[in-house]
Design an enzyme around this catalytic site. Structure first.
Site, short mmCIF file in Angstrom:
data_model
loop_
_atom_site.label_atom_id
_atom_site.label_comp_id
_atom_site.label_asym_id
_atom_site.label_seq_id
_atom_site.Cartn_x
_atom_site.Cartn_y
_atom_site.Cartn_z
N GLY A 149 0.85 -1.17 0.00
CA GLY A 149 0.00 0.00 0.00
C GLY A 149 0.89 1.23 0.00
N CYS A 150 0.57 2.24 -0.78
CA CYS A 150 1.47 3.37 -0.96
C CYS A 150 1.72 4.13 0.34
CB CYS A 150 0.97 4.31 -2.06
SG CYS A 150 -0.74 4.86 -1.85
N ASN A 151 0.66 4.39 1.11
CA ASN A 151 0.84 5.08 2.39
C ASN A 151 1.61 4.21 3.37
OD1 ASN A 151 -0.83 7.41 1.72
ND2 ASN A 151 -2.57 6.02 1.88
N SER A 153 3.87 1.77 2.82
CA SER A 153 5.31 1.64 2.56
C SER A 153 6.03 2.95 2.86
CB SER A 153 5.57 1.20 1.12
OG SER A 153 5.06 2.14 0.19
N THR A 154 5.37 4.09 2.60
CA THR A 154 5.99 5.38 2.88
C THR A 154 6.26 5.54 4.38
OG1 THR A 154 4.81 6.34 1.00
CG2 THR A 154 5.77 7.87 2.58
#
EC number: 1.2.1.38
Length: 350
Positions: A149-151, A153-154
């Site tokens: 998920g982009c959020n 992993s960030t």
């Protein structure tokens, strides 16, 4: 060797970004693209920027169409990709860009997603620390890979060095993210209309309800050797009027007796040899504009002694390092190819 590739969900944002990256990959041939309601239409009607793939037509997403390729990317909404797992059993490498194979806990899946729980696959964030080693070691030779998920992993990349080194308290993490609407997918939604988001900042999934929370807890627990329940995080995403990008500001208390040098050294040691995750010099902080189109996460680190907290600011392109770039990077590792093949550290500016 040239690998044959099929990409499902090819008319969406994640599928389109996977295709954009793979179009420049010397070791793959994109043979099949699929969609649901858009099946039968030219790919370029939905991805007009992919001029080199104008010859492709969207096929129906079925196991029969996806089978017979060396690599299959599933860029589908959560709850949809899991149905293809058994049917693609003979496919050498399957990469899921959805959520279906990310979580290890069935209880967490049931709470935040619901529906059928599927087995977890190798997690596609190579730079993350897992029990003292990098996740890339688990990706070598992998046959099933779950893109992040982009959020999630960030935030995980932001904090994993600190929790692994024990220099921050993972029981009191606060993170606020400015995110672009492309992370919500391409389907028409009233709250994502230009008239709704232009000139406005809108919080959503407030109060511990965002589906990426258990994914962050899972990643940070793996980095620190703790139980995921010991990772406590207040997570607030805010929708802002930029098509792409995430700017995550994460803070956590400084552990007792830890020096400023200890703190910075934790992040420097974790990412010193990483091409795609870079710690900026002291006093510098990233902008989302610096990473658009790049497979790069840029991290700025500050130490706020008055508040006794570490502050980590991380910028990524949610469609590249946050999703498609991480998937292709992990594909390269799994196949024994150069990890950076078809991936750029350079963003697009202005």
């Amino acid at each position: 060797m040239t690998y044959s590739v099929a990409v499902s969900g090819a008319s969406g944002y994640a599928g389109g970004e996977i295709l954009r990256i793979l179009a420049a990959h010397p070791d793959v041939e994109i043979r099949t693209v699929t969609a649901h309601s858009n099946a039968g239409q030219p790919l370029i009607a939905h991805q007009p920027h992919l001029r080199s793939l104008a010859h492709l037509t969207l096929s129906e997403t079925t196991p029969e169409v996806l089978s017979g390729h060396d690599i299959v990317f599933l860029a589908l909404p959560h709850g949809q990709s899991g149905q293809y797992t058994d049917a693609l059993g003979a496919t050498p490498l399957v990469i899921d860009a959805g959520a279906d194979h990310r979580l290890e806990s069935a209880a967490a899946w049931n709470r935040f997603y619901g529906g059928e729980f599927h087995e977890p696959w190798s997690y596609a964030v190579p730079e993350l620390l897992v029990n003292g080693v990098k996740q890339r070691e688990r990706l070598v030779g992998a046959a099933r890979i779950a893109a992040p998920g982009c959020n999630a992993s960030t935030v995980s990349l932001s904090l994993a060095p600190g929790v692994a080194a024990g220099v921050i308290d993972s029981a009191d993490i606060v993170t606020v993210l400015a995110v672009g609407p492309s992370g919500a997918g391409k389907a028409l939604k009233a709250n994502l209309l230009a008239s709704e988001i232009l000139g406005s900042a809108t919080p959503y999934a407030v109060g511990g309800t965002h589906r990426h929370i258990p994914e962050i807890q899972q990643a940070l627990a793996a980095a620190s050797g703790q139980e995921s329940t010991s990772i406590r995080i207040s997570f607030t995403p805010v929708l802002v009027p930029m098509a792409r990008g995430i700017l995550a500001t994460s803070t956590a208390p400084i552990a007792h007796g830890v020096s400023d040098d200890d703190i910075r050294q934790a992040w420097e040691a974790a990412y010193a040899d990483e091409a795609f995750v870079q710690l900026l010099p002291e006093g510098q902080f990233p902008r989302t504009a610096d990473v658009i189109g790049a497979n790069t996460a840029l991290i700025g680190l500050a130490i706020d002694r008055d508040a006794n907290r570490v502050v980590v600011v991380t910028a990524v392109d949610n469609l590249v390092k946050g999703t498609a770039g991480a998937a292709v990077q992990s594909m390269n590792i799994a196949l024994g190819l150069s990890e950076a093949t078809a991936l750029s550290m350079n963003g697009v500016a202005p």
